[in-house]
Design an enzyme around this catalytic site. Structure first.
Site, PDB file in Angstrom:
ATOM      1  N   LYS A 167       0.841  -1.219   0.000  1.00 12.22           N
ATOM      2  CA  LYS A 167       0.000   0.000   0.000  1.00 12.22           C
ATOM      3  C   LYS A 167       0.867   1.257   0.000  1.00 12.22           C
ATOM      4  CE  LYS A 167      -4.015  -2.161   2.184  1.00 12.22           C
ATOM      5  NZ  LYS A 167      -3.424  -3.388   2.762  1.00 12.22           N
ATOM      6  N   ASP A 194       3.152   7.436  -1.016  1.00 13.95           N
ATOM      7  CA  ASP A 194       3.963   8.656  -0.871  1.00 13.95           C
ATOM      8  C   ASP A 194       4.141   9.321  -2.236  1.00 13.95           C
ATOM      9  OD1 ASP A 194       5.751  10.572   0.271  1.00 13.95           O
ATOM     10  OD2 ASP A 194       6.384   9.065   1.734  1.00 13.95           O
TER      11      ASP A 194
HETATM   12  P1  BMP Z   1      -7.907 -11.350   7.153  1.00  9.96           P
HETATM   13  O1  BMP Z   1      -8.701 -12.235   6.159  1.00  9.96           O
HETATM   14  O2  BMP Z   1      -7.086 -12.155   8.112  1.00  9.96           O
HETATM   15  O3  BMP Z   1      -8.762 -10.322   7.831  1.00  9.96           O
HETATM   16  O4  BMP Z   1      -6.807 -10.578   6.272  1.00  9.96           O
HETATM   17  C1  BMP Z   1      -7.163  -9.647   5.293  1.00  9.96           C
HETATM   18  C2  BMP Z   1      -5.942  -9.200   4.521  1.00  9.96           C
HETATM   19  O5  BMP Z   1      -6.352  -8.266   3.508  1.00  9.96           O
HETATM   20  C3  BMP Z   1      -4.884  -8.499   5.350  1.00  9.96           C
HETATM   21  O6  BMP Z   1      -3.608  -8.872   4.824  1.00  9.96           O
HETATM   22  C4  BMP Z   1      -5.128  -7.023   5.102  1.00  9.96           C
HETATM   23  O7  BMP Z   1      -3.925  -6.280   5.131  1.00  9.96           O
HETATM   24  C5  BMP Z   1      -5.719  -7.008   3.703  1.00  9.96           C
HETATM   25  N1  BMP Z   1      -6.722  -5.928   3.452  1.00  9.96           N
HETATM   26  C6  BMP Z   1      -7.920  -5.858   4.142  1.00  9.96           C
HETATM   27  O8  BMP Z   1      -8.189  -6.678   5.020  1.00  9.96           O
HETATM   28  N2  BMP Z   1      -8.811  -4.854   3.823  1.00  9.96           N
HETATM   29  C7  BMP Z   1      -8.582  -3.920   2.861  1.00  9.96           C
HETATM   30  O9  BMP Z   1      -9.435  -3.092   2.606  1.00  9.96           O
HETATM   31  C8  BMP Z   1      -7.362  -3.992   2.161  1.00  9.96           C
HETATM   32  C9  BMP Z   1      -6.452  -5.002   2.457  1.00  9.96           C
HETATM   33  O10 BMP Z   1      -5.324  -5.076   1.785  1.00  9.96           O
END
Ligand code: BMP
Length: 258
Positions: A93, A96
């Site tokens: 993400k 900058d």
């Molecule tokens: P989890 O299914 O354990 O909640 O992980 C979600 C993943 O997706 C994480 O790596 C997080 O950084 C990424 N993510 C998110 O959850 N929501 C967003 O809007 C954008 C993301 O990159």
């Protein structure tokens, strides 16, 4: 538009090499699952990648959360990606000015541009960031996913911002491969829509994350790819969990085509 076309048919709509490769891979391997390999050591991430590899089109990393990162890690991850036929997205993400993001992308400890097919980018700074990153890709098969919406509660993104992110991608289709989003932000078949916040076991994580099912993400909200982290990493059998998420997400995609 995007929602009524098969992944295979969408290949012909774009000349972006990485999008073409991923769409073909998804069609042939019959999976639209991305696993977020959010574990703390290189060994754990690599072991997970080996287990879930047969079921995924994409593995997403947060390489700056790995406590023992060395240059060996991307090397071994690349070997696994080739063996199991998936691509790699570093979820950095970037956000900058172009010059700074480009340095973060191509140098430093992680040297992300040398191994990550895709990276995530916040469009907030403007499109100079995209041209700067694209320059550092130096002709390699590389691309970016633009964060158009987020899954977290209280997210500040407004519809006008999302629309502007989509416009930015349309102006930079040589590097912009698609979006991280919670809805069908674009009907352009050239762009991939990837949706995080997918789980079959939780509805929230107590820190703002909000979950829905693979069927909801693909069928109702228009995701091409579902991103699943803890639903897989914390399962007793991550390979079996990945298989289930992949089957459910791909069935929802096939259903969408009817
Ligand atoms: P989890 O299914 O354990 O909640 O992980 C979600 C993943 O997706 C994480 O790596 C997080 O950084 C990424 N993510 C998110 O959850 N929501 C967003 O809007 C954008 C993301 O990159």
């Amino acid at each position: 538009g995007r929602l009524s076309m098969s992944f295979g048919d969408r290949v012909a709509t774009t000349s972006q090499p990485l999008v073409r490769r991923l769409l073909r891979l998804m069609e042939e391997k019959r999976t639209n699952l991305c696993v977020a390999a959010d574990l703390g050591t290189a060994r754990d991430v690599l072991q997970l990648a080996d287990k879930v590899g047969p079921h995924i089109c994409l593995l997403k990393t947060h390489v700056d959360s790995i406590s023992d990162f060395t240059a060996e890690f991307p090397k071994q991850l690349t070997e696994l990606a080739e063996r199991h036929n998936f691509l790699i997205c570093e979820d950095r993400k970037y956000g900058d000015i172009g010059s700074t993001s480009a340095d973060q992308y191509s140098s430093g400890l992680f040297s992300v541009s040398s191994w990550a097919h895709l990276v995530t980018v916040h469009a907030l700074p403007g499109d100079g960031q995209l041209t700067a990153l694209s320059d550092r890709a130096a002709g390699a098969e590389r691309g970016a996913l633009l964060v158009a919406e987020m899954s977290s509660k209280g997210c500040l993104v407004q519809p006008a911002y999302t629309a502007a992110v989509v416009k930015m991608a349309e102006a930079h289709p040589y590097f912009a491969c698609g979006f991280i989003a919670q809805s069908s932000v674009s009907s352009d078949p050239r762009f991939l829509v990837l949706t995080p916040g997918v789980s079959l076991v939780s509805t929230a994580d107590g820190h703002g994350q909000q979950y829905s099912s693979p069927e909801r993400a693909v069928g109702e909200r228009g995701a091409d790819v579902v991103i699943v982290g803890r639903g897989v990493t914390r399962a007793e059998d991550p390979a079996a969990a990945a298989r289930e998420y992949a089957q459910r997400a791909f069935s929802a995609y096939l259903q969408r085509l009817k």
